[in-house]
Design a protein around this motif. Structure first.
Motif, mmCIF file in Angstrom:
data_model
loop_
_atom_site.group_PDB
_atom_site.id
_atom_site.type_symbol
_atom_site.label_atom_id
_atom_site.label_comp_id
_atom_site.label_asym_id
_atom_site.label_seq_id
_atom_site.Cartn_x
_atom_site.Cartn_y
_atom_site.Cartn_z
ATOM 1 N N MET A 1 10.227 -4.555 -103.107
ATOM 2 C CA MET A 1 11.010 -5.528 -102.376
ATOM 3 C C MET A 1 12.487 -5.283 -102.674
ATOM 4 O O MET A 1 12.846 -4.976 -103.799
ATOM 5 N N SER A 2 13.332 -5.421 -101.674
ATOM 6 C CA SER A 2 14.760 -5.183 -101.831
ATOM 7 C C SER A 2 15.498 -6.484 -102.060
ATOM 8 O O SER A 2 14.995 -7.566 -101.762
ATOM 9 N N GLN A 3 16.702 -6.368 -102.573
ATOM 10 C CA GLN A 3 17.546 -7.529 -102.796
ATOM 11 C C GLN A 3 18.689 -7.519 -101.807
ATOM 12 O O GLN A 3 19.120 -6.461 -101.342
ATOM 13 N N LEU A 4 19.196 -8.701 -101.491
ATOM 14 C CA LEU A 4 20.321 -8.871 -100.593
ATOM 15 C C LEU A 4 21.289 -9.832 -101.253
ATOM 16 O O LEU A 4 20.879 -10.855 -101.789
ATOM 17 N N THR A 5 22.556 -9.502 -101.231
ATOM 18 C CA THR A 5 23.577 -10.390 -101.769
ATOM 19 C C THR A 5 24.358 -10.956 -100.604
ATOM 20 O O THR A 5 24.810 -10.204 -99.735
ATOM 21 N N ILE A 6 24.494 -12.272 -100.558
ATOM 22 C CA ILE A 6 25.287 -12.899 -99.508
ATOM 23 C C ILE A 6 26.391 -13.729 -100.148
ATOM 24 O O ILE A 6 26.254 -14.191 -101.285
ATOM 25 N N THR A 7 27.458 -13.908 -99.425
ATOM 26 C CA THR A 7 28.588 -14.689 -99.904
ATOM 27 C C THR A 7 28.622 -16.000 -99.138
ATOM 28 O O THR A 7 28.619 -15.999 -97.903
ATOM 29 N N LEU A 8 28.632 -17.098 -99.874
ATOM 30 C CA LEU A 8 28.657 -18.424 -99.268
ATOM 31 C C LEU A 8 29.799 -19.238 -99.850
ATOM 32 O O LEU A 8 30.168 -19.062 -101.013
ATOM 33 N N ASP A 9 30.289 -20.146 -99.056
ATOM 34 C CA ASP A 9 31.245 -21.125 -99.526
ATOM 35 C C ASP A 9 30.583 -21.935 -100.654
ATOM 36 O O ASP A 9 29.383 -22.210 -100.603
ATOM 37 N N ASP A 10 31.334 -22.314 -101.671
ATOM 38 C CA ASP A 10 30.762 -23.044 -102.816
ATOM 39 C C ASP A 10 30.045 -24.314 -102.386
ATOM 40 O O ASP A 10 28.969 -24.639 -102.898
ATOM 41 N N ASP A 11 30.641 -25.054 -101.439
ATOM 42 C CA ASP A 11 30.016 -26.295 -100.979
ATOM 43 C C ASP A 11 28.694 -26.028 -100.260
ATOM 44 O O ASP A 11 27.716 -26.751 -100.444
ATOM 45 N N LEU A 12 28.674 -24.979 -99.442
ATOM 46 C CA LEU A 12 27.454 -24.627 -98.731
ATOM 47 C C LEU A 12 26.368 -24.189 -99.710
ATOM 48 O O LEU A 12 25.208 -24.587 -99.592
ATOM 49 N N LEU A 13 26.738 -23.391 -100.692
ATOM 50 C CA LEU A 13 25.774 -22.948 -101.697
ATOM 51 C C LEU A 13 25.193 -24.146 -102.445
ATOM 52 O O LEU A 13 23.975 -24.242 -102.633
ATOM 53 N N GLN A 14 26.033 -25.065 -102.846
ATOM 54 C CA GLN A 14 25.560 -26.251 -103.569
ATOM 55 C C GLN A 14 24.622 -27.087 -102.689
ATOM 56 O O GLN A 14 23.570 -27.538 -103.141
ATOM 57 N N ALA A 15 25.003 -27.255 -101.422
ATOM 58 C CA ALA A 15 24.158 -28.020 -100.499
ATOM 59 C C ALA A 15 22.817 -27.326 -100.292
ATOM 60 O O ALA A 15 21.767 -27.976 -100.248
ATOM 61 N N ALA A 16 22.834 -26.003 -100.171
ATOM 62 C CA ALA A 16 21.592 -25.251 -99.987
ATOM 63 C C ALA A 16 20.701 -25.352 -101.219
ATOM 64 O O ALA A 16 19.479 -25.522 -101.110
ATOM 65 N N GLN A 17 21.290 -25.263 -102.389
ATOM 66 C CA GLN A 17 20.512 -25.389 -103.624
ATOM 67 C C GLN A 17 19.911 -26.789 -103.740
ATOM 68 O O GLN A 17 18.750 -26.947 -104.120
#
Length: 90
Positions: free
Chosen positions: A1-17
């Motif tokens: 399986m491969s890995q992917l790195t994405i860049t998100l806004d801090d607020d979006l990352l927190q909301a997604a988590q």
């Protein structure tokens, strides 16, 4: 399986988590499931056990079980079709 790195806004990352946590999922599996649902051709059959659906249900959803009583011969497909016809006049 491969890995992917994405860049998100801090607020979006927190909301997604937070969203993933509230729904009892790991963020990477949630994102993978969303991507799979987005890029899968419509003609391709769904896998037997999609990864997104194998996660435990949230307590809020678990409390809904048994909340609606329907007759044993209830045909949800027929009910759905009738509702669509009524709403959209199809």
């Amino acid at each position: 399986m491969s890995q992917l790195t994405i860049t998100l806004d801090d607020d979006l990352l927190q909301a997604a988590q937070d969203y993933a946590r509230r729904h009892g999922q790991e963020l990477d599996k949630l994102v993978a499931g969303l991507l799979q649902a987005t890029v899968r051709p419509l003609a391709q059959p769904f896998p037997q056990q999609p990864a997104v659906l194998t996660q435990p249900l949230s307590p809020r959803i678990q409390r809904l079980f048994g909340a609606v009583q329907v007759p044993a011969d209830f045909d949800y497909r027929k009910a759905l079709e009738e509702a669509i016809q009524e709403r959209y006049g199809i």
